[in-house]
Design an enzyme around this catalytic site. Structure first.
Site, PDB file in Angstrom:
ATOM      1  N   ALA A 101      -0.744  -0.713 -23.629  1.00 15.66           N
ATOM      2  CA  ALA A 101       0.036  -1.198 -24.782  1.00 15.66           C
ATOM      3  C   ALA A 101      -0.900  -1.737 -25.860  1.00 15.66           C
ATOM      4  O   ALA A 101      -0.709  -1.494 -27.056  1.00 15.66           O
ATOM      5  CB  ALA A 101       1.008  -2.277 -24.330  1.00 15.66           C
ATOM      6  N   GLY A 102      -1.941  -2.465 -25.423  1.00 15.54           N
ATOM      7  CA  GLY A 102      -2.934  -3.011 -26.363  1.00 15.54           C
ATOM      8  C   GLY A 102      -3.643  -1.900 -27.131  1.00 15.54           C
ATOM      9  O   GLY A 102      -3.962  -2.052 -28.312  1.00 15.54           O
ATOM     10  N   HIS A 124      -7.557   6.487 -18.738  1.00 16.43           N
ATOM     11  CA  HIS A 124      -6.184   6.925 -18.461  1.00 16.43           C
ATOM     12  C   HIS A 124      -5.821   7.912 -19.578  1.00 16.43           C
ATOM     13  O   HIS A 124      -6.208   7.698 -20.737  1.00 16.43           O
ATOM     14  CB  HIS A 124      -5.269   5.694 -18.511  1.00 16.43           C
ATOM     15  CG  HIS A 124      -3.932   5.872 -17.862  1.00 16.43           C
ATOM     16  ND1 HIS A 124      -3.603   6.955 -17.065  1.00 16.43           N
ATOM     17  CD2 HIS A 124      -2.818   5.105 -17.885  1.00 16.43           C
ATOM     18  CE1 HIS A 124      -2.369   6.814 -16.632  1.00 16.43           C
ATOM     19  NE2 HIS A 124      -1.863   5.703 -17.119  1.00 16.43           N
ATOM     20  N   GLU A 212       1.597   5.849  -8.784  1.00 11.56           N
ATOM     21  CA  GLU A 212       1.868   4.401  -8.733  1.00 11.56           C
ATOM     22  C   GLU A 212       3.364   4.095  -8.576  1.00 11.56           C
ATOM     23  O   GLU A 212       3.733   3.136  -7.911  1.00 11.56           O
ATOM     24  CB  GLU A 212       1.227   3.655  -9.903  1.00 11.56           C
ATOM     25  CG  GLU A 212       1.750   4.021 -11.261  1.00 11.56           C
ATOM     26  CD  GLU A 212       0.761   3.737 -12.384  1.00 11.56           C
ATOM     27  OE1 GLU A 212      -0.406   3.419 -12.141  1.00 11.56           O
ATOM     28  OE2 GLU A 212       1.186   3.861 -13.558  1.00 11.56           O
ATOM     29  N   GLU A 244       6.554  -5.257  12.551  1.00 10.94           N
ATOM     30  CA  GLU A 244       6.797  -3.828  12.802  1.00 10.94           C
ATOM     31  C   GLU A 244       6.832  -3.002  11.520  1.00 10.94           C
ATOM     32  O   GLU A 244       6.788  -1.778  11.585  1.00 10.94           O
ATOM     33  CB  GLU A 244       8.124  -3.635  13.560  1.00 10.94           C
ATOM     34  CG  GLU A 244       8.069  -4.005  15.029  1.00 10.94           C
ATOM     35  CD  GLU A 244       7.085  -3.164  15.856  1.00 10.94           C
ATOM     36  OE1 GLU A 244       6.647  -2.094  15.376  1.00 10.94           O
ATOM     37  OE2 GLU A 244       6.719  -3.610  16.961  1.00 10.94           O
TER      38      GLU A 244
HETATM   39  N1  LIG Z   1      -6.046  -1.764 -13.678  1.00 12.25           N
HETATM   40  C1  LIG Z   1      -6.853  -0.851 -13.166  1.00 12.25           C
HETATM   41  O1  LIG Z   1      -7.596  -1.128 -12.255  1.00 12.25           O
HETATM   42  C2  LIG Z   1      -6.908   0.550 -13.732  1.00 12.25           C
HETATM   43  C3  LIG Z   1      -7.255   1.615 -12.901  1.00 12.25           C
HETATM   44  C4  LIG Z   1      -7.494   2.873 -13.450  1.00 12.25           C
HETATM   45  C5  LIG Z   1      -7.332   3.035 -14.842  1.00 12.25           C
HETATM   46  N2  LIG Z   1      -6.932   1.989 -15.620  1.00 12.25           N
HETATM   47  C6  LIG Z   1      -6.802   2.170 -17.074  1.00 12.25           C
HETATM   48  O2  LIG Z   1      -7.845   1.420 -17.694  1.00 12.25           O
HETATM   49  C7  LIG Z   1      -7.392   0.922 -18.959  1.00 12.25           C
HETATM   50  C8  LIG Z   1      -7.518  -0.590 -18.957  1.00 12.25           C
HETATM   51  O3  LIG Z   1      -6.608  -1.087 -17.990  1.00 12.25           O
HETATM   52  P1  LIG Z   1      -6.694  -2.557 -17.407  1.00 12.25           P
HETATM   53  O4  LIG Z   1      -5.713  -2.654 -16.290  1.00 12.25           O
HETATM   54  O5  LIG Z   1      -8.119  -2.927 -17.183  1.00 12.25           O
HETATM   55  O6  LIG Z   1      -6.114  -3.332 -18.644  1.00 12.25           O
HETATM   56  P2  LIG Z   1      -5.719  -4.861 -18.749  1.00 12.25           P
HETATM   57  O7  LIG Z   1      -6.373  -5.633 -17.666  1.00 12.25           O
HETATM   58  O8  LIG Z   1      -4.268  -5.001 -18.923  1.00 12.25           O
HETATM   59  O9  LIG Z   1      -6.481  -5.121 -20.145  1.00 12.25           O
HETATM   60  C9  LIG Z   1      -6.446  -6.278 -20.708  1.00 12.25           C
HETATM   61  C10 LIG Z   1      -7.460  -6.252 -21.865  1.00 12.25           C
HETATM   62  O10 LIG Z   1      -6.815  -5.764 -23.041  1.00 12.25           O
HETATM   63  C11 LIG Z   1      -6.894  -6.778 -24.034  1.00 12.25           C
HETATM   64  N3  LIG Z   1      -5.727  -6.662 -24.926  1.00 12.25           N
HETATM   65  C12 LIG Z   1      -4.447  -6.400 -24.581  1.00 12.25           C
HETATM   66  N4  LIG Z   1      -3.685  -6.329 -25.685  1.00 12.25           N
HETATM   67  C13 LIG Z   1      -4.505  -6.518 -26.749  1.00 12.25           C
HETATM   68  C14 LIG Z   1      -4.313  -6.541 -28.153  1.00 12.25           C
HETATM   69  N5  LIG Z   1      -3.125  -6.338 -28.696  1.00 12.25           N
HETATM   70  N6  LIG Z   1      -5.398  -6.767 -28.932  1.00 12.25           N
HETATM   71  C15 LIG Z   1      -6.613  -6.970 -28.406  1.00 12.25           C
HETATM   72  N7  LIG Z   1      -6.854  -6.965 -27.079  1.00 12.25           N
HETATM   73  C16 LIG Z   1      -5.815  -6.742 -26.262  1.00 12.25           C
HETATM   74  C17 LIG Z   1      -6.945  -8.064 -23.238  1.00 12.25           C
HETATM   75  O11 LIG Z   1      -7.409  -9.123 -24.000  1.00 12.25           O
HETATM   76  P3  LIG Z   1      -6.697 -10.572 -23.805  1.00 12.25           P
HETATM   77  O12 LIG Z   1      -6.974 -10.995 -22.409  1.00 12.25           O
HETATM   78  O13 LIG Z   1      -7.335 -11.381 -24.846  1.00 12.25           O
HETATM   79  O14 LIG Z   1      -5.212 -10.350 -24.016  1.00 12.25           O
HETATM   80  C18 LIG Z   1      -7.929  -7.646 -22.133  1.00 12.25           C
HETATM   81  O15 LIG Z   1      -9.237  -7.601 -22.611  1.00 12.25           O
HETATM   82  C19 LIG Z   1      -5.960   1.409 -19.113  1.00 12.25           C
HETATM   83  O16 LIG Z   1      -5.964   2.619 -19.820  1.00 12.25           O
HETATM   84  C20 LIG Z   1      -5.516   1.643 -17.675  1.00 12.25           C
HETATM   85  O17 LIG Z   1      -4.465   2.583 -17.580  1.00 12.25           O
HETATM   86  C21 LIG Z   1      -6.722   0.750 -15.101  1.00 12.25           C
END
Ligand SMILES: NC(=O)c1ccc[n+]([C@@H]2O[C@H](COP(=O)([O-])OP(=O)(O)OC[C@H]3O[C@@H](n4cnc5c(N)ncnc54)[C@H](OP(=O)(O)O)[C@@H]3O)[C@@H](O)[C@H]2O)c1
Length: 347
Positions: A101-102, A124, A212, A244
């Site tokens: 979303a970010g 992704h 997922e 179980e």
């Molecule tokens: N989660 C996983 O392990 C995983 C696995 C495989 C692939 N992916 C992919 O990797 C990518 C990153 O995923 P993630 O899970 O690591 O993301 P996440 O943890 O949700 O990312 C959060 C990051 O985005 C920033 N952010 C969110 N909204 C923002 C905005 N409007 N403006 C500026 N910064 C913003 C946050 O900053 P703040 O903290 O300051 O809000 C933080 O640095 C995605 O495309 C996801 O589909 C993720």
């Protein structure tokens, strides 16, 4: 590339043998890798790349706990940690690792920094595949590439520290420089992947959203809840129903599956258990197949993306998710689970 036989189907994959770390370092020696976002994937990929000897900087908005987390992890403000715009300007490879979303919100801010010859990297296929909904349309003169580790950023880091790796898919959406393939494989090796298999952005996102919602997270909770309820409805105690349904699976059986496959796990159970499992698995497959087909169709039609974007764009989306997670945590099954975990020896 190495040709590997996956159950009778030959596939080309990349392992660290054909593409060693030294080669990855050589390919990326003149690149500055800007990791934009320090959530879950950001830290895993950034720290692994740094420890593997690559030139990494972080872009993260200030006045956020996430900025403090980056500082605590050793990134130095003004040297290796910057506001998003500054990091995007300095980076030659922009790893766009904000939440999905970010990424949509920040796209108009990021796009001007994607100048000729740079690479835009995703983990992704979401933003590119659903471009009608995300408006993420990169300029034609940059490479657009993807490495998607098959697991959490936390596991990526933990496995790296243990000398192992998560498998990742990789894809090239746009090769503007002629270097996209080398760049993406080098990054895949650099972030600490086990082996790399090729896909495209659309297949990556379709399989990921299906997985997922399906067997990795959604279906498994559904099956746990159904079996737990059947046992409870028939007078079994919470402790018995939980053991179980979940505890035996996670503590005893899944590690055996991970080690050597389903047949080996079966073979390590009683013949009574094996007889029953072999009789019943096909019935469960038949019962759930229509649900999986419905799920895939929903993903392919863009409905799952639409739902994700509309719910994640609400200001209070985190609070709402937390409330739903709290309901799950407070359900009898998971409360019973908390009690069972506390009783594990060594706790
Ligand atoms: N989660 C996983 O392990 C995983 C696995 C495989 C692939 N992916 C992919 O990797 C990518 C990153 O995923 P993630 O899970 O690591 O993301 P996440 O943890 O949700 O990312 C959060 C990051 O985005 C920033 N952010 C969110 N909204 C923002 C905005 N409007 N403006 C500026 N910064 C913003 C946050 O900053 P703040 O903290 O300051 O809000 C933080 O640095 C995605 O495309 C996801 O589909 C993720």
């Amino acid at each position: 590339m190495a040709t590997i036989n996956f159950g009778g189907v030959l596939e080309e994959v990349v392992t660290r043998e054909e593409f060693p770390m030294e080669k990855a370092r050589e390919v990326l020696k003149n690149e500055t890798i800007a990791i934009i976002g320090y959530g879950v994937q950001g830290p895993g990929q950034a720290l692994n790349l740094k420890d593997n000897g690559f030139n990494v900087i972080i872009g993260q908005r200030k006045n956020s706990k996430t900025w403090d987390k980056a500082v605590a992890d050793g990134w130095v403000p003004g040297e290796t940690l910057f506001e998003i715009e500054e990091a995007a300007q300095k980076g030659t490879i922009i790893q766009y690792l904000l939440s999905d979303a970010g990424q949509i919100t920040l796209w108009p801010t990021l796009k001007p920094f994607l100048t000729k010859g740079k690479a835009l990297y995703f983990s992704h296929g979401f933003g590119i595949t659903y471009k009608e909904q995300t408006n993420i349309i990169p300029p034609a003169d940059v490479d657009v590439i993807l490495v998607a580790p098959k697991g959490s950023g936390t596991s990526l880091r933990r496995l790296f520290l243990a000398g192992q790796g998560l498998n990742s898919s990789f894809a090239i959406f746009q090769d503007a420089t002629g270097k996209a393939r080398d760049r993406v494989i080098a990054l895949g090796i650099g972030v600490g992947s086990g082996y790399l298999f090729e896909t495209d952005f659309k297949k990556e996102v379709f399989s990921d959203l299906t997985g997922e919602r399906g067997s990795l997270m959604g279906a498994i909770q559904g099956i746990f809840a159904a079996q737990y309820q059947t046992l409870r409805n028939n007078g079994h105690s919470p402790s018995e129903a939980f053991n179980e349904t979940v505890e035996e699976l996670t503590q005893s059986l899944m590690p055996l599956v991970a080690e050597n496959g389903m047949d080996w796990m079966y073979a390590n159970c009683s013949t009574t258990a094996q007889r029953g499992a072999l009789d019943w698995w096909k019935k469960f497959k038949e019962a759930t197949q229509p649900v999986f087909d419905e799920l895939y169709a929903s993903v392919a039609a863009g409905k799952e993306a639409e739902r994700s974007i509309s719910s994640n764009s609400q200001a209070d989306y985190r609070d709402k998710l937390n409330k739903e997670l709290e309901e799950l945590r407070n359900s009898e099954m998971w409360q019973a689970g908390a009690a069972v975990r506390k009783l594990r020896p060594g706790k």
